[in-house]
Design a protein around this motif. Sequence first.
Motif, short mmCIF file in Angstrom:
data_model
loop_
_atom_site.label_atom_id
_atom_site.label_comp_id
_atom_site.label_asym_id
_atom_site.label_seq_id
_atom_site.Cartn_x
_atom_site.Cartn_y
_atom_site.Cartn_z
N PRO A 87 -29.59 12.44 -17.77
CA PRO A 87 -30.77 12.93 -17.04
C PRO A 87 -30.98 12.26 -15.69
O PRO A 87 -31.56 12.87 -14.79
CB PRO A 87 -31.93 12.62 -18.00
CG PRO A 87 -31.41 11.62 -18.97
CD PRO A 87 -29.93 11.78 -19.05
N ASP A 88 -30.50 11.05 -15.52
CA ASP A 88 -30.79 10.33 -14.27
C ASP A 88 -29.59 10.25 -13.32
O ASP A 88 -29.65 9.55 -12.32
CB ASP A 88 -31.28 8.91 -14.59
CG ASP A 88 -32.52 8.95 -15.45
OD1 ASP A 88 -33.38 9.81 -15.17
OD2 ASP A 88 -32.61 8.15 -16.41
N GLU A 89 -28.52 10.94 -13.69
CA GLU A 89 -27.29 10.88 -12.87
C GLU A 89 -27.52 11.57 -11.51
O GLU A 89 -28.15 12.63 -11.44
CB GLU A 89 -26.19 11.63 -13.63
CG GLU A 89 -24.89 11.69 -12.93
CD GLU A 89 -23.91 10.66 -13.47
OE1 GLU A 89 -24.35 9.70 -14.14
OE2 GLU A 89 -22.73 10.84 -13.19
N ASP A 90 -27.01 10.97 -10.42
CA ASP A 90 -27.03 11.65 -9.12
C ASP A 90 -25.98 12.75 -9.15
O ASP A 90 -24.80 12.46 -9.42
CB ASP A 90 -26.69 10.67 -7.99
CG ASP A 90 -27.89 9.82 -7.63
OD1 ASP A 90 -28.96 10.04 -8.21
OD2 ASP A 90 -27.74 8.93 -6.77
N CYS A 91 -26.37 13.98 -8.87
CA CYS A 91 -25.42 15.10 -8.95
C CYS A 91 -25.52 15.98 -7.72
O CYS A 91 -26.61 16.22 -7.21
CB CYS A 91 -25.73 16.00 -10.14
SG CYS A 91 -25.59 15.18 -11.70
N PHE A 92 -24.39 16.48 -7.30
CA PHE A 92 -24.37 17.47 -6.22
C PHE A 92 -23.75 18.75 -6.79
O PHE A 92 -22.66 18.72 -7.37
CB PHE A 92 -23.55 16.98 -5.02
CG PHE A 92 -23.43 18.05 -3.97
CD1 PHE A 92 -24.52 18.39 -3.20
CD2 PHE A 92 -22.25 18.75 -3.81
CE1 PHE A 92 -24.44 19.42 -2.27
CE2 PHE A 92 -22.16 19.77 -2.87
CZ PHE A 92 -23.26 20.11 -2.11
N VAL A 93 -24.45 19.89 -6.59
CA VAL A 93 -23.99 21.16 -7.16
C VAL A 93 -23.09 21.88 -6.15
O VAL A 93 -23.51 22.14 -5.02
CB VAL A 93 -25.19 22.06 -7.52
CG1 VAL A 93 -24.72 23.34 -8.17
CG2 VAL A 93 -26.15 21.31 -8.43
N LEU A 94 -21.88 22.19 -6.58
CA LEU A 94 -20.91 22.86 -5.71
C LEU A 94 -20.59 24.25 -6.26
O LEU A 94 -20.32 24.41 -7.44
CB LEU A 94 -19.62 22.02 -5.65
CG LEU A 94 -18.47 22.59 -4.83
CD1 LEU A 94 -18.80 22.61 -3.34
CD2 LEU A 94 -17.18 21.78 -5.06
N GLY A 95 -20.63 25.24 -5.35
CA GLY A 95 -20.19 26.59 -5.72
C GLY A 95 -18.82 26.79 -5.09
O GLY A 95 -17.85 26.09 -5.40
N GLY A 96 -18.74 27.74 -4.13
CA GLY A 96 -17.47 28.00 -3.46
C GLY A 96 -17.25 27.15 -2.23
O GLY A 96 -16.24 27.29 -1.54
N GLY A 97 -18.22 26.29 -1.87
CA GLY A 97 -18.06 25.41 -0.71
C GLY A 97 -18.00 26.15 0.61
O GLY A 97 -17.46 25.64 1.59
N SER A 98 -18.61 27.36 0.68
CA SER A 98 -18.52 28.14 1.92
C SER A 98 -19.76 28.03 2.80
O SER A 98 -19.82 28.66 3.85
CB SER A 98 -18.26 29.62 1.59
OG SER A 98 -19.34 30.16 0.86
N ASN A 99 -20.71 27.20 2.36
CA ASN A 99 -21.89 26.99 3.21
C ASN A 99 -22.22 25.50 3.29
O ASN A 99 -23.37 25.10 3.22
CB ASN A 99 -23.09 27.79 2.66
CG ASN A 99 -24.01 28.26 3.76
OD1 ASN A 99 -23.59 28.39 4.91
ND2 ASN A 99 -25.26 28.48 3.44
#
Length: 349
Positions: free
Chosen positions: A44-56
């Motif tokens: 629950p406390d992890e730093d996370c970055f959400v990545l999709g296709g990386g096009s923006n």
Amino acid sequence: MNEFLPQRDVDLTSLNTLGFSVCAHRYVAIRSARELSSYFKAYPDEDCFVLGGGSNLVLTRDIDATVLHMQSRGVAVYEETDTHVVVGVQAGEIWHDFVMASVARGWFGLENLALIPGTVGACPVQNIGAYGVEIKDALHKVKAWDRLTQSWVWFDNAQCEFSYRDSVFKHAFLDEACTQSRYVISKVFFKLLKDKTQWQPKIGYGDVATRVADLAAGGEVTAVHVAQAIIEIRSTKLPDPKVLGNTGSFFKNPIVDAALAAQLKTTHPNAPMYPQPDGTVKIAAGWLIEQAGFKGLRDGAVGVYEKQALVLVHHGGGTGAELMALAQRISAAVFTQFGVRISPEPMVI
Ligand SMILES: Cc1cc2nc3c(=O)[nH]c(=O)nc-3n(C[C@H](O)[C@H](O)[C@H](O)COP(=O)(O)OP(=O)(O)OC[C@H]3O[C@@H](n4cnc5c(N)ncnc54)[C@H](O)[C@@H]3O)c2cc1C
């Protein structure tokens, strides 16, 4: 066994369309909604970055947070009447593939948004738009994981607070650096038209109507014709990221008050301006950048696309920091020359 054991030091060069060589110190592929909620319950406390296709995205450095790469797949019909269909699509589906599958099934509403890169899960984030249509026109609701309350939440169309290249998802972060999205979109529902008699093709933009007429060859115009015309037109105007790194339009078209617009019109009568319903005026950022003399400019490994001044490109071997330095140079020159501030469309890390 820990099902979310992250991969270490994953190279993201092929996972961002600018092709910058940065690395994710920790990387986890998310393949379903269940995996998404299980991950956040476990960490629950992890730093996370959400990545999709990386096009923006402009990646200027390695990512310390765990990169959660959305790869969930699946498309399902939830409601169907004689006139409409409500279809739910997993976040990791490829946007363009879903558009083409929906027009092939005779569903109308997404055809103008063909060939936009990226994933379905990212499409509400900046309310993607092209050729007179925005995703808000077809979006029914969104299912997302709320990292603050640790629960699933739903957004109907109004709750997404859509506006030009903007939504509630672009402003909800858990950290001041704006990398920790509060909401992780898991599924997007679209309400699409089935009844062709109610369909009004939106082909008034540029040379879309001419190309659609050619493709229909005197027969009935379909959503497939519109999508095909837009694919052809876009392919001639925008660089293919596989060949030349880019994020499409780099700057948003600025919206200024009526007084500044009137002042600009007297000094620059040819400036393309689009009056908005609230009295403000949208100005074509590409025109401002071109007038400021940047079209086709190359600055080391980065530059401005020769056919479209709105597109910044990476020729290879450069960095996100170099691209952002060029972007700042362009913004400053446009402000000095026109008194108009332009701001980047992609997320900058
Ligand atoms: C050649 C080219 C043409 C383009 N043309 C257009 C255009 O015509 N119109 C337009 O609007 N855009 C355009 N774009 C920009 C881009 O394709 C869209 O913004 C697209 O929706 C980004 O999707 P993505 O999956 O690549 O998102 P990413 O780049 O991976 O992420 C973008 C942002 O969304 C967040 N995000 C991604 N997935 C999720 C999720 N599931 N939940 C929560 N947050 C998430 C990320 O954290 C990041 O902040 C273009 C880009 C290129 C390269």
